[in-house]
Design a protein around this motif. Structure first.
Motif, PDB file in Angstrom:
ATOM      1  N   TYR A   1       0.833  -1.206   0.000  1.00  0.00           N
ATOM      2  CA  TYR A   1       0.000   0.000   0.000  1.00  0.00           C
ATOM      3  C   TYR A   1       0.866   1.254   0.000  1.00  0.00           C
ATOM      4  O   TYR A   1       0.628   2.193  -0.772  1.00  0.00           O
ATOM      5  CB  TYR A   1      -0.928  -0.010   1.221  1.00  0.00           C
TER       6      TYR A   1
ATOM      7  N   THR B   1       2.556   1.776  -3.414  1.00  0.00           N
ATOM      8  CA  THR B   1       1.707   2.166  -4.546  1.00  0.00           C
ATOM      9  C   THR B   1       1.013   3.503  -4.358  1.00  0.00           C
ATOM     10  O   THR B   1       0.624   4.129  -5.337  1.00  0.00           O
ATOM     11  CB  THR B   1       0.647   1.090  -4.817  1.00  0.00           C
ATOM     12  N   THR B   2       0.825   3.955  -3.129  1.00  0.00           N
ATOM     13  CA  THR B   2       0.023   5.166  -2.930  1.00  0.00           C
ATOM     14  C   THR B   2       0.829   6.404  -2.564  1.00  0.00           C
ATOM     15  O   THR B   2       0.315   7.508  -2.691  1.00  0.00           O
ATOM     16  CB  THR B   2      -1.022   4.945  -1.828  1.00  0.00           C
ATOM     17  N   ARG B   3       2.023   6.268  -2.097  1.00  0.00           N
ATOM     18  CA  ARG B   3       2.801   7.423  -1.657  1.00  0.00           C
ATOM     19  C   ARG B   3       3.700   7.939  -2.774  1.00  0.00           C
ATOM     20  O   ARG B   3       4.304   7.163  -3.507  1.00  0.00           O
ATOM     21  CB  ARG B   3       3.650   7.074  -0.428  1.00  0.00           C
TER      22      ARG B   3
ATOM     23  N   LYS C   1       8.453   5.595  -0.012  1.00  0.00           N
ATOM     24  CA  LYS C   1       8.492   4.385  -0.843  1.00  0.00           C
ATOM     25  C   LYS C   1       9.581   3.421  -0.373  1.00  0.00           C
ATOM     26  O   LYS C   1       9.371   2.209  -0.354  1.00  0.00           O
ATOM     27  CB  LYS C   1       8.705   4.754  -2.307  1.00  0.00           C
TER      28      LYS C   1
END
Length: 120
Positions: free
Chosen positions: A25, A28-30, A36
């Motif tokens: 998560y 992929t989202t930050r 990361k």
């Protein structure tokens, strides 16, 4: 009751799955590059936990031949994880060094801002 017992007996596997999902998560989202790298390290730790859990033998001993010991743990997962830890530390340090260079070149470590700066 059997379900609760099953969940408790496999708690380490559930912890690995939760850590895998948290790491994925974050990856992929930050947009922040350091976040990361942290997500990647969490993901990597989950893989370590999974491998070590698979190598555990109930009642097993260290793989040293000795009288009276009949059940030995499998040393291969532990050796692989030791190697993976070293590789993980090297990968993280390289990633952080690259982030420093990116910060010097672009003035930011946000992925979106770097992409905007690279647009013609």
């Amino acid at each position: 009751m059997e379900t609760i017992t099953f969940l408790i007996e496999h708690a380490n596997y559930w912890a690995a799955v939760v850590l895998l999902m948290i790491g994925l998560y974050i990856l992929t989202t930050r947009g922040n590059l350091i976040k990361k790298v942290v997500g990647l390290n969490i993901f990597q730790s989950a893989v370590f936990l999974l491998y070590i859990s698979m190598g555990y033998v109930d009642g097993g001993s260290a793989p040293i031949v000795k009288e009276g010991i009949e059940v030995y743990s499998n040393p291969l997962p532990h050796v692989l994880i030791l190697t993976a830890i070293v590789v993980g530390v090297a990968t993280s340090s390289l990633a952080l060094a690259l982030i420093v260079r990116i910060r010097e070149a672009y003035g930011t470590i946000e992925e979106d801002e770097i992409i905007e700066l690279d647009q013609p």
